[in-house]
Design a protein around this motif. Sequence first.
Motif, PDB file in Angstrom:
ATOM      1  N   ASP A 184     -82.244 -25.254 -27.488  1.00  0.00           N
ATOM      2  CA  ASP A 184     -81.081 -25.469 -26.616  1.00  0.00           C
ATOM      3  C   ASP A 184     -80.706 -24.232 -25.800  1.00  0.00           C
ATOM      4  N   SER A 185     -80.535 -23.106 -26.487  1.00  0.00           N
ATOM      5  CA  SER A 185     -80.063 -21.900 -25.808  1.00  0.00           C
ATOM      6  C   SER A 185     -81.094 -21.363 -24.821  1.00  0.00           C
ATOM      7  N   TYR A 186     -82.376 -21.570 -25.108  1.00  0.00           N
ATOM      8  CA  TYR A 186     -83.434 -21.169 -24.176  1.00  0.00           C
ATOM      9  C   TYR A 186     -83.375 -22.028 -22.920  1.00  0.00           C
ATOM     10  N   SER A 187     -83.166 -23.343 -23.112  1.00  0.00           N
ATOM     11  CA  SER A 187     -83.035 -24.250 -21.972  1.00  0.00           C
ATOM     12  C   SER A 187     -81.865 -23.845 -21.083  1.00  0.00           C
ATOM     13  N   SER A 188     -80.721 -23.578 -21.702  1.00  0.00           N
ATOM     14  CA  SER A 188     -79.534 -23.208 -20.935  1.00  0.00           C
ATOM     15  C   SER A 188     -79.767 -21.949 -20.119  1.00  0.00           C
ATOM     16  N   ALA A 189     -80.424 -20.960 -20.726  1.00  0.00           N
ATOM     17  CA  ALA A 189     -80.693 -19.709 -20.018  1.00  0.00           C
ATOM     18  C   ALA A 189     -81.598 -19.934 -18.818  1.00  0.00           C
ATOM     19  N   GLU A 213     -73.800 -22.292 -28.750  1.00  0.00           N
ATOM     20  CA  GLU A 213     -75.122 -21.683 -28.880  1.00  0.00           C
ATOM     21  C   GLU A 213     -75.237 -20.556 -27.873  1.00  0.00           C
ATOM     22  N   PHE A 214     -75.863 -19.468 -28.283  1.00  0.00           N
ATOM     23  CA  PHE A 214     -75.980 -18.327 -27.379  1.00  0.00           C
ATOM     24  C   PHE A 214     -77.316 -17.639 -27.577  1.00  0.00           C
ATOM     25  N   ALA A 215     -77.770 -16.987 -26.517  1.00  0.00           N
ATOM     26  CA  ALA A 215     -79.060 -16.301 -26.550  1.00  0.00           C
ATOM     27  C   ALA A 215     -79.010 -15.077 -25.650  1.00  0.00           C
ATOM     28  N   TYR A 216     -79.646 -14.009 -26.114  1.00  0.00           N
ATOM     29  CA  TYR A 216     -79.813 -12.824 -25.280  1.00  0.00           C
ATOM     30  C   TYR A 216     -81.147 -12.960 -24.578  1.00  0.00           C
ATOM     31  N   PHE A 217     -81.100 -13.031 -23.250  1.00  0.00           N
ATOM     32  CA  PHE A 217     -82.291 -13.257 -22.422  1.00  0.00           C
ATOM     33  C   PHE A 217     -82.599 -11.990 -21.645  1.00  0.00           C
ATOM     34  N   ILE A 222     -86.262 -15.015 -24.467  1.00  0.00           N
ATOM     35  CA  ILE A 222     -85.075 -14.767 -25.259  1.00  0.00           C
ATOM     36  C   ILE A 222     -85.443 -13.780 -26.365  1.00  0.00           C
ATOM     37  N   VAL A 223     -84.601 -12.795 -26.547  1.00  0.00           N
ATOM     38  CA  VAL A 223     -84.818 -11.764 -27.557  1.00  0.00           C
ATOM     39  C   VAL A 223     -84.108 -12.140 -28.852  1.00  0.00           C
ATOM     40  N   TYR A 224     -83.008 -12.880 -28.719  1.00  0.00           N
ATOM     41  CA  TYR A 224     -82.220 -13.275 -29.886  1.00  0.00           C
ATOM     42  C   TYR A 224     -81.488 -14.564 -29.563  1.00  0.00           C
ATOM     43  N   ASN A 225     -81.381 -15.451 -30.544  1.00  0.00           N
ATOM     44  CA  ASN A 225     -80.590 -16.665 -30.363  1.00  0.00           C
ATOM     45  C   ASN A 225     -79.675 -16.868 -31.560  1.00  0.00           C
TER      46      ASN A 225
END
Length: 457
Positions: A184-189, A213-217, A222-225
């Motif tokens: 999910d968070s990868y898609s959003s980014a 949901e959150f991710a550091y891109f 993504i480096v972290y989700n």
Amino acid sequence: MDKVILAIDIGSSAITSVVANLDNDNNINILGTGIQSSSGVNKGLIINIEEASKAIKDSVDMAKKTTNESPTATFVSISGSYSRSIRSTGSINVPNGLISETEINQVLQMALYNATIIPEYEVVHVLPLFFRVDDSIEVDNPLNMTGSRLEVSVNIVVSKKTALTNIKSALKISGNESVKFVLDSYSSALSVLNDQQKKYGAVVVNLGATTTEFAYFKGSSIVYNGFIPVGSHHITNDLSIMLHTPPNSAENIKLDYGSLVKNYSENEEQEERKVRTPRIGDEETQSEFGLDYIQTIIHARVEEILILVKKKLKKNALLDNTGSGIVLTGGMTYLDGIKDLTTRVFEGIPVTIAVPRPIMNNFSVNFDEAYMATISGLLEYSLGKNRTYQLDSTKKLVKPIQKESVNAYRMQEQVLGKPDESLGRKNDLGMDLSHLKADKDEKKSISKLFKKVTEWF
């Protein structure tokens, strides 16, 4: 150009299905959409396969109703609630000195082989953080570079097998047994970040109905989700409890009066600072509450969500590296004052509210709304021009979509003419030759034409 995909976002409030392909200009072309209220899903997990199966089938059937095209691949979003990340590296020798897609696939597979995957988990993504050729500087794409050794550092996203199996079981009733999963968070980014934000690093926070949901891109990965099982429905629940009012009434109050910054001062008219609500169990009786009190309830819940996100990012030492700051998306971003509160919680880190890049379509669904970030990201992942080399959930190489191939296709049409589907026999380039005369002069002209096309391609 004939690839038709089905994208399914299984959310806690709605299940969205989209059938799409790429047009001749390499743009995403929507062929059908279907949105159904979500059933059997809670906080990203399927809790009732029978109910979830029916909701998914209804959504998929609606999307397929407007097109005769049959999808050749299905992409499904999965929640971060049962996902985690693992770092790994891989390296291979390059036999002939020229790096091709074969070597890129091999080095990614090597990094996956070197990783320690917990038996209860299944691989969803193998995302390269960077490549390195012959101990040189880090590169994003080593294709066609010259070197004797290729290395890669990757972030591997894995999810619990039981959760993925439940999704597969729910999808079977709609005829989708072979699927590829996307976080999910990868898609959003993918759907909301621009090139500059990706380059300098950004935290994408998707504020959903029952989850955040959150991710550091950074770069192309993504480096972290992370995941928090709290969303906008919890605001509704808080209002229902604190105001002793039915959930549907609480939801209407949230939508009509929800604000994090509005000042309900004594200078306003008395009736404008209060709202009347029905009571649970006795809806004939109404209670009166001040809007400032309602604001306090909403503010407390939203602030809690943002503080939890901040703590997780701080624990993983990511707050100091967010060059592009915090990027908010999802349905809760429509709440008045969300940007101001987020800025205060994150103590000056730049905050922006983002919506997905526009997708042209002939349907009533607007894909450039914040709550459509995940489904738009699924389309970007499966058909988008900005994707990079990686391994998908089937452990196969995902390749970037090359603009050149589209230009070549269009040049072919300009030189040879568009194929006439009403006619029979076609050559290898799709050109119908059944109407051509067989005399010697025309054969020569055709031969010259094909020679010219061969030189171009």
